[in-house]
Design a protein around this motif. Sequence first.
Motif, PDB file in Angstrom:
ATOM      1  N   ALA A   1       4.380   8.525  -4.846  1.00 55.08           N
ATOM      2  CA  ALA A   1       4.076   9.087  -3.530  1.00 55.08           C
ATOM      3  C   ALA A   1       3.818  10.590  -3.620  1.00 55.08           C
ATOM      4  CB  ALA A   1       5.219   8.797  -2.561  1.00 55.08           C
ATOM      5  N   ALA A   2       4.665  11.319  -4.350  1.00 60.71           N
ATOM      6  CA  ALA A   2       4.487  12.767  -4.483  1.00 60.71           C
ATOM      7  C   ALA A   2       3.211  13.093  -5.244  1.00 60.71           C
ATOM      8  CB  ALA A   2       5.695  13.378  -5.182  1.00 60.71           C
ATOM      9  N   ASN A   3       2.907  12.316  -6.274  1.00 61.48           N
ATOM     10  CA  ASN A   3       1.699  12.592  -7.054  1.00 61.48           C
ATOM     11  C   ASN A   3       0.428  12.206  -6.305  1.00 61.48           C
ATOM     12  OD1 ASN A   3       2.844  13.808  -9.346  1.00 61.48           O
ATOM     13  ND2 ASN A   3       3.486  11.816 -10.131  1.00 61.48           N
ATOM     14  N   LEU A   4       0.514  11.212  -5.430  1.00 64.78           N
ATOM     15  CA  LEU A   4      -0.613  10.879  -4.572  1.00 64.78           C
ATOM     16  C   LEU A   4      -0.973  12.075  -3.686  1.00 64.78           C
ATOM     17  CD1 LEU A   4      -2.515   8.528  -3.518  1.00 64.78           C
ATOM     18  CD2 LEU A   4      -0.787   8.189  -1.744  1.00 64.78           C
ATOM     19  N   LYS A   5       0.053  12.687  -3.102  1.00 63.74           N
ATOM     20  CA  LYS A   5      -0.176  13.860  -2.251  1.00 63.74           C
ATOM     21  C   LYS A   5      -0.680  15.042  -3.070  1.00 63.74           C
ATOM     22  CE  LYS A   5       3.321  12.432   1.109  1.00 63.74           C
ATOM     23  NZ  LYS A   5       4.647  12.722   1.709  1.00 63.74           N
ATOM     24  N   ALA A   6      -0.113  15.239  -4.262  1.00 63.39           N
ATOM     25  CA  ALA A   6      -0.556  16.337  -5.119  1.00 63.39           C
ATOM     26  C   ALA A   6      -2.018  16.176  -5.509  1.00 63.39           C
ATOM     27  CB  ALA A   6       0.314  16.412  -6.371  1.00 63.39           C
ATOM     28  N   ALA A   7      -2.471  14.924  -5.603  1.00 60.91           N
ATOM     29  CA  ALA A   7      -3.860  14.641  -5.980  1.00 60.91           C
ATOM     30  C   ALA A   7      -4.822  14.825  -4.810  1.00 60.91           C
ATOM     31  CB  ALA A   7      -3.976  13.225  -6.531  1.00 60.91           C
ATOM     32  N   GLY A   8      -4.286  15.115  -3.621  1.00 63.29           N
ATOM     33  CA  GLY A   8      -5.140  15.394  -2.475  1.00 63.29           C
ATOM     34  C   GLY A   8      -5.285  14.268  -1.479  1.00 63.29           C
ATOM     35  N   PHE A   9      -4.399  13.261  -1.548  1.00 62.19           N
ATOM     36  CA  PHE A   9      -4.479  12.125  -0.643  1.00 62.19           C
ATOM     37  C   PHE A   9      -3.195  11.993   0.173  1.00 62.19           C
ATOM     38  CE2 PHE A   9      -6.932  11.183  -4.451  1.00 62.19           C
ATOM     39  CZ  PHE A   9      -8.181  10.884  -3.924  1.00 62.19           C
ATOM     40  N   ARG A  10      -3.334  11.480   1.375  1.00 60.81           N
ATOM     41  CA  ARG A  10      -2.180  11.161   2.207  1.00 60.81           C
ATOM     42  C   ARG A  10      -1.929   9.659   2.149  1.00 60.81           C
ATOM     43  NH1 ARG A  10      -3.779  12.419   7.959  1.00 60.81           N
ATOM     44  NH2 ARG A  10      -5.578  11.208   7.199  1.00 60.81           N
ATOM     45  N   PRO A  11      -0.692   9.220   2.350  1.00 64.24           N
ATOM     46  CA  PRO A  11      -0.453   7.777   2.415  1.00 64.24           C
ATOM     47  C   PRO A  11      -1.315   7.080   3.459  1.00 64.24           C
ATOM     48  CG  PRO A  11       1.617   8.970   2.282  1.00 64.24           C
ATOM     49  CD  PRO A  11       0.543  10.006   2.462  1.00 64.24           C
ATOM     50  N   GLU A  12      -1.616   7.788   4.549  1.00 61.30           N
ATOM     51  CA  GLU A  12      -2.447   7.216   5.612  1.00 61.30           C
ATOM     52  C   GLU A  12      -3.879   6.969   5.159  1.00 61.30           C
ATOM     53  OE1 GLU A  12       0.806   9.690   7.443  1.00 61.30           O
ATOM     54  OE2 GLU A  12      -0.643   9.935   5.813  1.00 61.30           O
ATOM     55  N   ASP A  13      -4.292   7.602   4.057  1.00 62.76           N
ATOM     56  CA  ASP A  13      -5.660   7.458   3.559  1.00 62.76           C
ATOM     57  C   ASP A  13      -5.885   6.153   2.807  1.00 62.76           C
ATOM     58  OD1 ASP A  13      -6.244  10.001   4.555  1.00 62.76           O
ATOM     59  OD2 ASP A  13      -5.775  10.986   2.647  1.00 62.76           O
ATOM     60  N   VAL A  14      -4.804   5.484   2.412  1.00 63.16           N
ATOM     61  CA  VAL A  14      -4.926   4.274   1.593  1.00 63.16           C
ATOM     62  C   VAL A  14      -5.302   3.089   2.481  1.00 63.16           C
ATOM     63  CG1 VAL A  14      -3.709   2.671   0.059  1.00 63.16           C
ATOM     64  CG2 VAL A  14      -3.287   5.143  -0.115  1.00 63.16           C
ATOM     65  N   ASP A  15      -6.394   2.425   2.145  1.00 66.31           N
ATOM     66  CA  ASP A  15      -6.877   1.289   2.937  1.00 66.31           C
ATOM     67  C   ASP A  15      -6.263  -0.037   2.501  1.00 66.31           C
ATOM     68  OD1 ASP A  15      -8.939   2.715   4.561  1.00 66.31           O
ATOM     69  OD2 ASP A  15      -9.853   3.053   2.592  1.00 66.31           O
ATOM     70  N   ASP A  16      -6.048  -0.177   1.200  1.00 65.86           N
ATOM     71  CA  ASP A  16      -5.547  -1.440   0.660  1.00 65.86           C
ATOM     72  C   ASP A  16      -4.623  -1.153  -0.515  1.00 65.86           C
ATOM     73  OD1 ASP A  16      -7.429  -3.562   2.059  1.00 65.86           O
ATOM     74  OD2 ASP A  16      -8.746  -1.986   1.292  1.00 65.86           O
ATOM     75  N   VAL A  17      -3.600  -1.986  -0.674  1.00 67.54           N
ATOM     76  CA  VAL A  17      -2.738  -1.949  -1.847  1.00 67.54           C
ATOM     77  C   VAL A  17      -2.838  -3.313  -2.518  1.00 67.54           C
ATOM     78  CG1 VAL A  17      -0.416  -1.616  -2.768  1.00 67.54           C
ATOM     79  CG2 VAL A  17      -1.159  -0.320  -0.744  1.00 67.54           C
ATOM     80  N   LEU A  18      -3.408  -3.333  -3.723  1.00 69.95           N
ATOM     81  CA  LEU A  18      -3.507  -4.561  -4.515  1.00 69.95           C
ATOM     82  C   LEU A  18      -2.343  -4.586  -5.501  1.00 69.95           C
ATOM     83  CD1 LEU A  18      -7.321  -4.637  -5.419  1.00 69.95           C
ATOM     84  CD2 LEU A  18      -6.195  -5.539  -3.384  1.00 69.95           C
ATOM     85  N   LEU A  19      -1.531  -5.599  -5.434  1.00 67.56           N
ATOM     86  CA  LEU A  19      -0.375  -5.714  -6.324  1.00 67.56           C
ATOM     87  C   LEU A  19      -0.707  -6.637  -7.488  1.00 67.56           C
ATOM     88  CD1 LEU A  19       2.362  -6.125  -3.585  1.00 67.56           C
ATOM     89  CD2 LEU A  19       1.989  -4.100  -5.012  1.00 67.56           C
ATOM     90  N   THR A  20      -0.420  -6.174  -8.700  1.00 70.31           N
ATOM     91  CA  THR A  20      -0.600  -7.057  -9.847  1.00 70.31           C
ATOM     92  C   THR A  20       0.474  -8.143  -9.870  1.00 70.31           C
ATOM     93  OG1 THR A  20       0.681  -5.565 -11.273  1.00 70.31           O
ATOM     94  CG2 THR A  20      -1.722  -5.278 -11.235  1.00 70.31           C
ATOM     95  N   HIS A  21       1.672  -7.789  -9.424  1.00 73.93           N
ATOM     96  CA  HIS A  21       2.771  -8.748  -9.294  1.00 73.93           C
ATOM     97  C   HIS A  21       3.889  -8.062  -8.517  1.00 73.93           C
ATOM     98  CE1 HIS A  21       3.730  -6.398 -12.869  1.00 73.93           C
ATOM     99  NE2 HIS A  21       4.951  -6.917 -12.950  1.00 73.93           N
ATOM    100  N   ALA A  22       4.967  -8.803  -8.258  1.00 74.44           N
ATOM    101  CA  ALA A  22       5.978  -8.325  -7.321  1.00 74.44           C
ATOM    102  C   ALA A  22       7.262  -7.843  -7.987  1.00 74.44           C
ATOM    103  CB  ALA A  22       6.300  -9.411  -6.296  1.00 74.44           C
TER     104      ALA A  22
END
Length: 329
Positions: free
Chosen positions: A122-143
């Motif tokens: 989460a912190a590195n996503l923000k550091a990379a210039g993105f907000r959590p709200e910007d993510v449209d889809d989360v594809l999970l390889t497994h649970a």
Amino acid sequence: MPVSLPTALRRSAAALFTGLALAAAAQDGPHRQQVPGYYHQAIGSTLRVTALFDGVVPLPRAQIKGLGAAQVDALLKRRYVPESPQGLQTSINAYLVQVEGRRVLVDAGTADCFGPGLGQVAANLKAAGFRPEDVDDVLLTHAHPDHLCGVLGADGARAFPNATLWLDDAELAYWEGPEAEPRTPQALRFIVGLARRALAPYQAAGRLRTFRPGDALPGGVRALASPGHTPGHTSYLIGAGDGQQLLVWGDVVHYHVVQFARPAASYEPDVDRAQAVASRRRLLAQAAREGWWVAGAHLPFPGLGHVRPEGQGYAWVPAEFSPLPPGRP
């Protein structure tokens, strides 16, 4: 129902799940910080992927199955993989892929499931210039928790409020069904509760979608069944233009020095080791033959590169550090 475990118990169980003691505590002070844990890679004419570092865990040599200890030692000799008394350093990575106007996150890291030193997506996503709200889809390889727990915020709510969560139909059925706990060792059964806890808010909001291999996924992503590590483990193939493609393969490889060279070597927690070996052999052969880019959840960060044949097995070719081309977002 949320799962609440005493901190000591949760940490102990997490250590058992990965066969390790917990990763080192979070670094203290600016002089102890490494560089930001993200890396941008342009692929083909249309694709940009951002690797997101979650942390590292040590995986013991003893959890490598299908090879003798002397064979494992010989493969690791002079490869200089950092190793502690708890095991070999192993990265946990997630990937944000910008494709066809969508921001697609493949896996989400550990969040708070495994204690300090991890949960940095989460912190590195923000550091990379993105907000959590910007993510449209989360594809999970497994649970498993190191891929799934990051879909929740610290308050237990959805960490990606605008995203749809995607999971293979067989994978969801396994974790929600009656066989998950009996097929999980007693000390590790807490991970079943963690999976259900993480999925619940998305289910309640109508934001959990399942699929089967061959179904259409956001951004033109193609799901490749790669079961064995878990029953519905899935890898994702993403077109990049100019004839290039990116394969995000989740937990196809855990011990990169060993399993590229000897794909028959399996990982103790694999639910079906023979099936996991078959999936690994198939994807390694395809990636090498087709020249696909590869992103791996447990390859050394940023975990991006290619596979090439070597002897009777394969070798990992890490991507070289590259600037983004001018004009790329």
